[in-house]
Design a protein around this motif. Structure first.
Motif, PDB file in Angstrom:
ATOM      1  N   ASN A  38       0.802  -1.228  -0.103  1.00 41.43           N
ATOM      2  CA  ASN A  38      -0.028  -0.028  -0.004  1.00 41.43           C
ATOM      3  C   ASN A  38       1.039   1.351  -0.215  1.00 41.43           C
ATOM      4  O   ASN A  38       1.192   1.667   0.989  1.00 41.43           O
ATOM      5  N   ILE A  87      -0.572 -11.492   6.324  1.00 40.05           N
ATOM      6  CA  ILE A  87      -2.036 -11.763   6.070  1.00 40.05           C
ATOM      7  C   ILE A  87      -2.676 -12.607   6.711  1.00 40.05           C
ATOM      8  O   ILE A  87      -2.199 -13.594   7.067  1.00 40.05           O
ATOM      9  N   VAL A 106       3.699 -14.856   1.335  1.00 43.82           N
ATOM     10  CA  VAL A 106       3.757 -13.402   2.110  1.00 43.82           C
ATOM     11  C   VAL A 106       3.899 -13.607   3.560  1.00 43.82           C
ATOM     12  O   VAL A 106       5.006 -12.587   4.082  1.00 43.82           O
ATOM     13  N   SER A 135       3.360 -14.626  15.630  1.00 44.05           N
ATOM     14  CA  SER A 135       2.247 -14.385  16.189  1.00 44.05           C
ATOM     15  C   SER A 135       2.109 -15.494  17.308  1.00 44.05           C
ATOM     16  O   SER A 135       2.637 -16.424  17.335  1.00 44.05           O
ATOM     17  N   TYR A 148      -2.603 -19.733   8.511  1.00 51.82           N
ATOM     18  CA  TYR A 148      -2.147 -18.830   9.248  1.00 51.82           C
ATOM     19  C   TYR A 148      -1.223 -19.551  10.411  1.00 51.82           C
ATOM     20  O   TYR A 148      -0.084 -19.313  10.673  1.00 51.82           O
ATOM     21  N   LYS A 152       2.998 -19.301  10.534  1.00 47.41           N
ATOM     22  CA  LYS A 152       3.428 -18.681  11.727  1.00 47.41           C
ATOM     23  C   LYS A 152       4.289 -19.643  12.539  1.00 47.41           C
ATOM     24  O   LYS A 152       5.501 -18.875  13.143  1.00 47.41           O
ATOM     25  N   GLY A 180      -4.330 -11.064  20.007  1.00 48.99           N
ATOM     26  CA  GLY A 180      -4.962 -10.280  19.452  1.00 48.99           C
ATOM     27  C   GLY A 180      -4.632  -8.690  19.467  1.00 48.99           C
ATOM     28  O   GLY A 180      -4.092  -8.405  20.447  1.00 48.99           O
ATOM     29  N   LEU A 186      -7.449  -7.895  12.474  1.00 49.55           N
ATOM     30  CA  LEU A 186      -8.257  -8.451  13.697  1.00 49.55           C
ATOM     31  C   LEU A 186      -9.552  -8.056  13.099  1.00 49.55           C
ATOM     32  O   LEU A 186     -10.610  -8.918  13.343  1.00 49.55           O
TER      33      LEU A 186
HETATM   34  N1  LIG Z   1      -3.564  -8.017  14.544  1.00 50.28           N
HETATM   35  C1  LIG Z   1      -3.189  -9.183  15.197  1.00 50.28           C
HETATM   36  O1  LIG Z   1      -4.058  -9.500  15.942  1.00 50.28           O
HETATM   37  C2  LIG Z   1      -2.061  -9.806  15.127  1.00 50.28           C
HETATM   38  C3  LIG Z   1      -1.637 -10.836  15.953  1.00 50.28           C
HETATM   39  C4  LIG Z   1      -0.751 -11.571  15.960  1.00 50.28           C
HETATM   40  C5  LIG Z   1       0.342 -11.291  14.770  1.00 50.28           C
HETATM   41  N2  LIG Z   1       0.012 -10.397  13.882  1.00 50.28           N
HETATM   42  C6  LIG Z   1       0.903 -10.077  12.652  1.00 50.28           C
HETATM   43  O2  LIG Z   1       1.446  -8.822  12.876  1.00 50.28           O
HETATM   44  C7  LIG Z   1       1.651  -8.391  11.298  1.00 50.28           C
HETATM   45  C8  LIG Z   1       1.210  -7.069  11.105  1.00 50.28           C
HETATM   46  O3  LIG Z   1      -0.286  -7.166  10.844  1.00 50.28           O
HETATM   47  P1  LIG Z   1      -1.157  -5.906  11.506  1.00 50.28           P
HETATM   48  O4  LIG Z   1      -2.063  -6.667  12.569  1.00 50.28           O
HETATM   49  O5  LIG Z   1      -0.365  -4.948  11.872  1.00 50.28           O
HETATM   50  O6  LIG Z   1      -2.237  -5.953  10.076  1.00 50.28           O
HETATM   51  P2  LIG Z   1      -2.423  -4.767   9.053  1.00 50.28           P
HETATM   52  O7  LIG Z   1      -3.502  -5.215   8.019  1.00 50.28           O
HETATM   53  O8  LIG Z   1      -2.832  -3.465   9.867  1.00 50.28           O
HETATM   54  O9  LIG Z   1      -1.060  -4.586   8.398  1.00 50.28           O
HETATM   55  C9  LIG Z   1      -0.477  -5.638   7.594  1.00 50.28           C
HETATM   56  C10 LIG Z   1       0.181  -4.859   6.532  1.00 50.28           C
HETATM   57  O10 LIG Z   1       0.879  -5.426   5.777  1.00 50.28           O
HETATM   58  C11 LIG Z   1       0.937  -5.258   4.273  1.00 50.28           C
HETATM   59  N3  LIG Z   1       1.122  -6.346   3.376  1.00 50.28           N
HETATM   60  C12 LIG Z   1       0.062  -7.125   3.205  1.00 50.28           C
HETATM   61  N4  LIG Z   1       0.548  -8.006   2.206  1.00 50.28           N
HETATM   62  C13 LIG Z   1       1.805  -7.411   1.818  1.00 50.28           C
HETATM   63  C14 LIG Z   1       2.863  -7.813   0.713  1.00 50.28           C
HETATM   64  N5  LIG Z   1       2.598  -8.792   0.144  1.00 50.28           N
HETATM   65  N6  LIG Z   1       3.966  -7.019   0.653  1.00 50.28           N
HETATM   66  C15 LIG Z   1       3.989  -5.856   1.510  1.00 50.28           C
HETATM   67  N7  LIG Z   1       3.163  -5.420   2.401  1.00 50.28           N
HETATM   68  C16 LIG Z   1       1.974  -6.324   2.669  1.00 50.28           C
HETATM   69  C17 LIG Z   1      -0.783  -4.514   4.394  1.00 50.28           C
HETATM   70  O11 LIG Z   1      -0.740  -3.764   3.057  1.00 50.28           O
HETATM   71  C18 LIG Z   1      -0.820  -3.932   5.717  1.00 50.28           C
HETATM   72  O12 LIG Z   1      -0.411  -2.643   5.511  1.00 50.28           O
HETATM   73  C19 LIG Z   1       1.336  -9.598  10.517  1.00 50.28           C
HETATM   74  O13 LIG Z   1       2.337 -10.541  10.207  1.00 50.28           O
HETATM   75  C20 LIG Z   1       0.270 -10.429  11.246  1.00 50.28           C
HETATM   76  O14 LIG Z   1       0.209 -11.610  11.077  1.00 50.28           O
HETATM   77  C21 LIG Z   1      -1.285  -9.621  13.956  1.00 50.28           C
END
Ligand SMILES: NC(=O)c1ccc[n+]([C@@H]2O[C@H](COP(=O)([O-])OP(=O)(O)OC[C@H]3O[C@@H](n4cnc5c(N)ncnc54)[C@H](O)[C@@H]3O)[C@@H](O)[C@H]2O)c1
Length: 254
Positions: A38, A87, A106, A135, A148, A152, A180, A186
């Motif tokens: 993005n 993702i 990814v 995660s 997922y 992970k 979370g 989420l």
């Molecule tokens: N939110 C949660 O509850 C949670 C919990 C545990 C782990 N995570 C991990 O944290 C990380 C960040 O997630 P988040 O919660 O901030 O989500 P988010 O959706 O806010 O951010 C993810 C970002 O990754 C980018 N992205 C996706 N595919 C991409 C690609 N191919 N190349 C480059 N950028 C790409 C998206 O555009 C987005 O800006 C992830 O790896 C997610 O699995 C999140």
């Protein structure tokens, strides 16, 4: 590692945890490169932190190579690389190969691609820092989301392997394993992980824990401390843990 004056790259930096990491690193005096699929989102975060933005698709090896080369050309040697983009969607063994392949690339192969370019440079320079966003699902599992959980787990395994293999070259690794977190992932996850919202924390809380862990060069980062207890249960009583997870799944289905 002291972040002041360091060059930090954050993938997935346009949103959620990545955006909070970019802001927290900049507040510590780091120069930050914000990389994301993005582009407008990455540009907005970069503008907010006085950093630079890159449109990057972490699932492609060439895109990771171009990111690292360009950051090093513009800001100088990368000190800290945060493989954070990810993702999430529901899935099972019935999901098509395309779903498995997309999440594998990814969430996991992106870490291998980045490391492939960084490790030789860091080894030559005598150090570097790799932060892998996994995660709690990478230590435990994720109900309703097979890809997922599996990707992970791979992220955790690879981060451990890097840490063991390259510590003597001055390379440090941390692995972030939250439950979370209040981000779009989420919010869009649907009922599968609805229950995680009850204990969800902000991305800023996660980023504060990451900054502390990097200062201490601590491997495992658990913004939800109870995850340590769940992991111990899994290791010490696998049958009981599996049955507990089955029961949680039944309860969630009502
Ligand atoms: N939110 C949660 O509850 C949670 C919990 C545990 C782990 N995570 C991990 O944290 C990380 C960040 O997630 P988040 O919660 O901030 O989500 P988010 O959706 O806010 O951010 C993810 C970002 O990754 C980018 N992205 C996706 N595919 C991409 C690609 N191919 N190349 C480059 N950028 C790409 C998206 O555009 C987005 O800006 C992830 O790896 C997610 O699995 C999140």
């Amino acid at each position: 590692m002291d972040l002041a004056g360091k060059v930090a790259v954050v993938t997935g930096g346009a949103s959620g945890i990545g955006a909070a990491l970019a802001k927290a690193f900049a507040a510590q005096g780091a120069q930050v490169a914000v990389a994301d699929l993005n582009r407008p989102g990455a540009e907005a975060v970069a503008a907010a932190v006085g950093g630079i933005a890159f449109e990057t698709d972490v699932s492609q090896e060439t895109s990771n190579a171009a990111l690292i080369d360009t950051v090093e050309g513009v800001l100088g040697p990368v000190d800290l690389f945060c493989a954070n983009a990810g993702i999430a969607f529901a899935g099972s063994e019935q999901s098509p190969d395309e779903d498995w392949d997309r999440m594998w690339r990814v969430n996991f192969l992106s870490h291998v691609y980045a490391a492939r370019y960084l490790i030789p440079r860091w080894t030559e320079r005598g150090g570097g820092y790799f932060l892998a966003t996994a995660s709690a699902a990478g230590l435990l599992t994720n109900l309703g989301a097979a890809q997922y959980a599996v990707t992970k787990h791979a992220v955790v395994a690879f981060a451990e392997w890097l840490s063991i293999t390259y510590a003597d070259d001055g390379i440090r690794v941390s692995c972030l394993c939250p439950q979370g977190v209040l981000t779009p992932i989420l919010e869009n996850a649907g009922e599968v992980i609805e229950f995680l919202r009850t204990t969800a924390i902000t991305p800023e809380q996660v980023a504060a824990d990451v900054v502390s862990a990097i200062a201490e060069e601590q491997f495992l980062i658990l913004p939800h401390p109870e995850v340590a207890r769940y992991e111990q249960r899994r290791a010490s009583d696998r049958e009981g843990w599996l049955e507990g997870m089955r029961q949680l799944g039944r309860n969630l289905k009502g």
